[in-house]
Scaffold this motif. Structure first.
Motif, PDB file in Angstrom:
ATOM      1  N   LEU A 195      -8.518  -6.725 -78.533  1.00 40.34           N
ATOM      2  CA  LEU A 195      -9.563  -7.638 -78.053  1.00 40.34           C
ATOM      3  C   LEU A 195     -10.404  -6.940 -76.995  1.00 40.34           C
ATOM      4  CD1 LEU A 195      -8.317 -11.257 -77.362  1.00 40.34           C
ATOM      5  CD2 LEU A 195      -9.646 -10.393 -79.255  1.00 40.34           C
ATOM      6  N   THR A 196     -11.683  -7.270 -76.946  1.00 40.30           N
ATOM      7  CA  THR A 196     -12.539  -6.788 -75.863  1.00 40.30           C
ATOM      8  C   THR A 196     -13.710  -7.763 -75.719  1.00 40.30           C
ATOM      9  OG1 THR A 196     -13.740  -4.903 -74.936  1.00 40.30           O
ATOM     10  CG2 THR A 196     -13.997  -5.273 -77.302  1.00 40.30           C
ATOM     11  N   VAL A 197     -14.531  -7.530 -74.719  1.00 40.23           N
ATOM     12  CA  VAL A 197     -15.733  -8.336 -74.551  1.00 40.23           C
ATOM     13  C   VAL A 197     -16.890  -7.369 -74.332  1.00 40.23           C
ATOM     14  CG1 VAL A 197     -16.911 -10.077 -73.141  1.00 40.23           C
ATOM     15  CG2 VAL A 197     -14.443 -10.241 -73.492  1.00 40.23           C
ATOM     16  N   GLU A 198     -17.947  -7.542 -75.102  1.00 36.77           N
ATOM     17  CA  GLU A 198     -19.142  -6.698 -74.941  1.00 36.77           C
ATOM     18  C   GLU A 198     -20.019  -7.367 -73.884  1.00 36.77           C
ATOM     19  OE1 GLU A 198     -20.274  -3.967 -77.076  1.00 36.77           O
ATOM     20  OE2 GLU A 198     -18.296  -3.835 -77.959  1.00 36.77           O
ATOM     21  N   ASP A 199     -19.660  -7.223 -72.638  1.00 35.82           N
ATOM     22  CA  ASP A 199     -20.329  -7.986 -71.572  1.00 35.82           C
ATOM     23  C   ASP A 199     -21.474  -7.203 -70.921  1.00 35.82           C
ATOM     24  OD1 ASP A 199     -18.471  -6.221 -70.554  1.00 35.82           O
ATOM     25  OD2 ASP A 199     -17.793  -7.547 -68.949  1.00 35.82           O
ATOM     26  N   ASP A 200     -22.452  -6.848 -71.758  1.00 37.11           N
ATOM     27  CA  ASP A 200     -23.611  -6.113 -71.217  1.00 37.11           C
ATOM     28  C   ASP A 200     -24.327  -6.911 -70.134  1.00 37.11           C
ATOM     29  OD1 ASP A 200     -24.030  -3.592 -73.053  1.00 37.11           O
ATOM     30  OD2 ASP A 200     -23.378  -5.242 -74.321  1.00 37.11           O
ATOM     31  N   TYR A 201     -24.342  -8.237 -70.287  1.00 42.75           N
ATOM     32  CA  TYR A 201     -24.990  -9.085 -69.280  1.00 42.75           C
ATOM     33  C   TYR A 201     -24.332  -8.919 -67.916  1.00 42.75           C
ATOM     34  CZ  TYR A 201     -21.137 -11.559 -71.438  1.00 42.75           C
ATOM     35  OH  TYR A 201     -19.912 -11.850 -71.992  1.00 42.75           O
ATOM     36  N   LYS A 216     -15.209 -19.947 -67.181  1.00 42.44           N
ATOM     37  CA  LYS A 216     -16.159 -19.199 -66.357  1.00 42.44           C
ATOM     38  C   LYS A 216     -15.449 -17.935 -65.875  1.00 42.44           C
ATOM     39  CE  LYS A 216     -19.196 -19.997 -62.416  1.00 42.44           C
ATOM     40  NZ  LYS A 216     -19.355 -20.809 -61.188  1.00 42.44           N
ATOM     41  N   ARG A 217     -15.793 -16.818 -66.505  1.00 40.19           N
ATOM     42  CA  ARG A 217     -15.049 -15.585 -66.243  1.00 40.19           C
ATOM     43  C   ARG A 217     -15.901 -14.569 -65.484  1.00 40.19           C
ATOM     44  NH1 ARG A 217     -10.546 -15.199 -69.741  1.00 40.19           N
ATOM     45  NH2 ARG A 217     -10.387 -17.054 -71.052  1.00 40.19           N
ATOM     46  N   TYR A 218     -15.276 -13.884 -64.544  1.00 38.70           N
ATOM     47  CA  TYR A 218     -15.969 -12.862 -63.753  1.00 38.70           C
ATOM     48  C   TYR A 218     -15.433 -11.457 -64.053  1.00 38.70           C
ATOM     49  CZ  TYR A 218     -18.035 -16.406 -60.672  1.00 38.70           C
ATOM     50  OH  TYR A 218     -18.771 -17.452 -60.164  1.00 38.70           O
ATOM     51  N   GLY A 219     -14.296 -11.401 -64.751  1.00 34.36           N
ATOM     52  CA  GLY A 219     -13.515 -10.172 -64.773  1.00 34.36           C
ATOM     53  C   GLY A 219     -14.113  -8.999 -65.520  1.00 34.36           C
ATOM     54  N   LEU A 220     -13.571  -7.829 -65.157  1.00 33.53           N
ATOM     55  CA  LEU A 220     -13.794  -6.606 -65.915  1.00 33.53           C
ATOM     56  C   LEU A 220     -12.634  -6.473 -66.903  1.00 33.53           C
ATOM     57  CD1 LEU A 220     -14.460  -4.545 -62.669  1.00 33.53           C
ATOM     58  CD2 LEU A 220     -16.213  -5.536 -64.132  1.00 33.53           C
ATOM     59  N   ILE A 221     -11.633  -7.314 -66.676  1.00 34.97           N
ATOM     60  CA  ILE A 221     -10.447  -7.365 -67.542  1.00 34.97           C
ATOM     61  C   ILE A 221     -10.364  -8.789 -68.086  1.00 34.97           C
ATOM     62  CG2 ILE A 221      -7.917  -7.206 -67.583  1.00 34.97           C
ATOM     63  CD1 ILE A 221      -8.276  -5.331 -65.041  1.00 34.97           C
ATOM     64  N   TYR A 222     -10.275  -8.912 -69.396  1.00 34.58           N
ATOM     65  CA  TYR A 222     -10.183 -10.231 -70.031  1.00 34.58           C
ATOM     66  C   TYR A 222      -8.725 -10.674 -70.042  1.00 34.58           C
ATOM     67  CZ  TYR A 222     -10.665 -13.940 -73.500  1.00 34.58           C
ATOM     68  OH  TYR A 222     -10.656 -15.161 -74.140  1.00 34.58           O
ATOM     69  N   LYS A 230     -12.608  -5.046 -70.782  1.00 30.38           N
ATOM     70  CA  LYS A 230     -13.952  -5.385 -71.286  1.00 30.38           C
ATOM     71  C   LYS A 230     -14.815  -4.115 -71.227  1.00 30.38           C
ATOM     72  CE  LYS A 230     -13.697 -10.041 -69.227  1.00 30.38           C
ATOM     73  NZ  LYS A 230     -14.344 -11.036 -68.350  1.00 30.38           N
ATOM     74  N   LYS A 231     -16.013  -4.208 -71.801  1.00 28.07           N
ATOM     75  CA  LYS A 231     -16.940  -3.065 -71.726  1.00 28.07           C
ATOM     76  C   LYS A 231     -17.237  -2.726 -70.260  1.00 28.07           C
ATOM     77  CE  LYS A 231     -21.339  -1.526 -73.691  1.00 28.07           C
ATOM     78  NZ  LYS A 231     -22.521  -1.923 -74.486  1.00 28.07           N
ATOM     79  N   SER A 232     -17.353  -3.752 -69.422  1.00 24.69           N
ATOM     80  CA  SER A 232     -17.667  -3.525 -68.002  1.00 24.69           C
ATOM     81  C   SER A 232     -16.564  -2.753 -67.284  1.00 24.69           C
ATOM     82  CB  SER A 232     -17.913  -4.863 -67.297  1.00 24.69           C
ATOM     83  OG  SER A 232     -16.820  -5.730 -67.483  1.00 24.69           O
ATOM     84  N   PHE A 233     -15.338  -2.813 -67.808  1.00 25.37           N
ATOM     85  CA  PHE A 233     -14.216  -2.055 -67.228  1.00 25.37           C
ATOM     86  C   PHE A 233     -14.557  -0.555 -67.266  1.00 25.37           C
ATOM     87  CE2 PHE A 233     -10.341   0.390 -67.653  1.00 25.37           C
ATOM     88  CZ  PHE A 233      -9.380  -0.260 -66.891  1.00 25.37           C
TER      89      PHE A 233
END
Ligand code: BG6
Length: 474
Positions: free
Chosen positions: A381-387, A430-436, A452-455
């Protein structure tokens, strides 16, 4: 290009015990006010903890901190800010003897950080006053809290004097203005709370904070002890002088806490406000001398700015980090309606620097968003959190601008570096993390952690001491 961030800049992340530890009754922990706030600040406290309160389990950090600190180390964190849950150490808050098992937990946690060369930063009070102190004493409205708090501070300062160097006395101390129960453990409903009692409670916190600075420095002169405010750049909605004065007034109300912490006395504008509002602060003998123990640095959270106007028109208050304000027509908003203003960060850093001439520490900044996890090629699993990357990058570039303006800033911590229960709305969505973290609002989820991508992005930022922020641009 020369590096904007100084050598030794303290990059890292920030959390609070009540939002991630869980284990709300384990090893002798008592209840805190958060255990009876299942829906954050939006609804009144419940009598007992209820199952729909996500904080009772949090993200189970109490049992999984090894894995989490390892992930922080992988990102290259220099600093990790958390709070010590007061009710783990003093379950009711008014005991003489601390709970040894609670103390041992933080020994293990700080040792784990130090193992990776991560400097722990500790908030003494992060919206988690022991529930007993709220219900029995009406929280900080009662002067006795000063003694209970300083006893707690002395206990943990002594215990961790060789493990923790950076301390914060109260999280977002100014939020008591809007949320007296969550921030100050005051059970009197806000509508019924007299200004006299509110400002007396604030005085108690300010005296306790200064007393903690004094005690901490006696225990270890190397300690760096800061205050912490919710920063909220307040712009006049129009150039009309009435709006400018109103914006100044609102700003004074929100930030006079810094004036007391940094200069050791109440500013003239607050003395005037007290006089005109019929507020008579009761000073105990010695309070004035205690307040003179000023902080070593100013820490603050930054999420958004607001506008202010003197007129009744255009006054609809937008959503916001515990305060909210008049909506700025030039700024976009997050999914939760918080207005996004990277330049506001540069602006407020300059304001604080100009006014107080103390080092600054950005101990919270980040974007709360409803992340959509996907499965990557490796089946993880990951999140593409470019935003989120865009948000953090834009803010960090403004920190660099402020540094170039001559502002002394010691570090920058991403709020909720790992997904946790949000504070104001007590939700996981409502998530803030660099880790999901796989935990959902209905309480389901495996609690497993995923990068996440931000990690990966933040690891590059830290590894290059900020230089990669500029490379992203090309
Ligand atoms: C700050 C608090 O107000 O903002 C944190 O210090 C909080 O505890 C953070 O989590 C973000 O707010 P929220 O309500 O989105 O969690």
């Amino acid at each position: 290009m020369s590096l904007p961030f100084p050598q030794g800049f303290l990059w890292g992340g920030s959390v609070a015990a009540n939002q991630l530890e869980g284990a709300y009754q384990e090893d002798g922990k008592g209840l805190s006010i958060q255990d009876v706030l299942p829906h954050g600040v939006k609804t009144p406290p419940t009598k007992e903890p209820t199952e729909d309160n996500l904080r009772l389990v949090g993200i189970d950090f109490y049992h999984r901190y090894h894995e989490d600190i390892k992930l922080f180390a992988e990102m290259g964190f220099k600093t990790f800010r958390t709070s010590i849950a007061w009710s783990r150490i003093f379950p009711k808050g008014d005991e003489t003897e601390p709970n040894e098992k609670g103390l041992q937990f933080y020994d293990r946690l700080f040792d784990e950080c130090l193992k990776y060369g991560i400097e722990p930063m500790v908030t003494l009070s992060h919206y988690e006053t022991p529930l007993h102190l709220a219900r029995e004493y009406n929280g900080w409205a009662n002067r006795k809290l000063v003694d209970f708090y300083t006893h707690f501070a002395r206990t943990v300062f002594t215990r961790y004097k060789n493990k923790v160097k950076y301390w914060l006395t109260f999280n977002e101390i100014n939020s008591i203005l809007e949320h007296p129960f969550m921030s100050g453990g005051i059970v009197t409903p806000k509508k019924e709370l007299r200004l006299q009692d509110l400002y007396q409670a604030i005085h108690h916190e300010l005296v306790a904070s200064a007393a903690a600075v004094k005690i901490g420095h006696e225990i270890n002169p190397e300690f760096m002890i800061g205050c912490m405010v919710l920063s909220l750049p307040t712009y006049p909605l129009t150039p009309h002088p009435d709006d400018v004065i109103q914006a100044m007034f609102t700003d004074h109300q929100n930030t006079f806490f810094l004036e007391v912490h940094a200069r050791g006395r109440y500013p003239g504008y607050m003395k005037r406000f007290f006089k005109e509002s019929g507020i008579h602060l009761h000073f105990e003998p010695g309070d004035e001398e205690t307040l003179a123990h000023t902080v070593d640095f100013i820490a603050f959270s930054y999420y958004m700015s607001i506008c202010e106007t003197a007129g009744p028109e255009n006054r609809p208050k937008g959503e916001g980090n515990l305060f909210g304000g008049v909506t700025n027509p030039y700024l976009p908003s997050s999914e939760w309606g918080w207005q996004i203003d990277p330049q506001g960060l540069r602006y407020i850093m300059n304001v604080f620097h100009d006014r107080y001439q103390k080092p600054l520490f950005i101990v919270e900044n980040g974007l709360g968003a409803a992340d959509q996890p996907i499965t990557n090629d490796g089946g993880e699993l990951t999140v593409e959190d470019d935003y989120r990357i865009d948000y953090l990058r834009a803010h960090l570039l403004q920190v660099a601008e402020a540094i170039a303006d001559g502002v002394e800033v010691w570090g920058y911590l991403v709020w909720g570096c790992i997904d946790l229960v949000s504070n104001s709305t007590a939700e996981m969505k409502k998530r803030y993390g660099l880790i999901y973290v796989d935990r959902q609002d209905d309480g389901t989820g495996t609690l497993r952690r995923y990068r996440k991508k931000s990690f990966h992005w933040y690891r590059k930022v830290i590894g290059s001491n900020g230089q990669s922020l500029y490379e992203d641009e090309s």
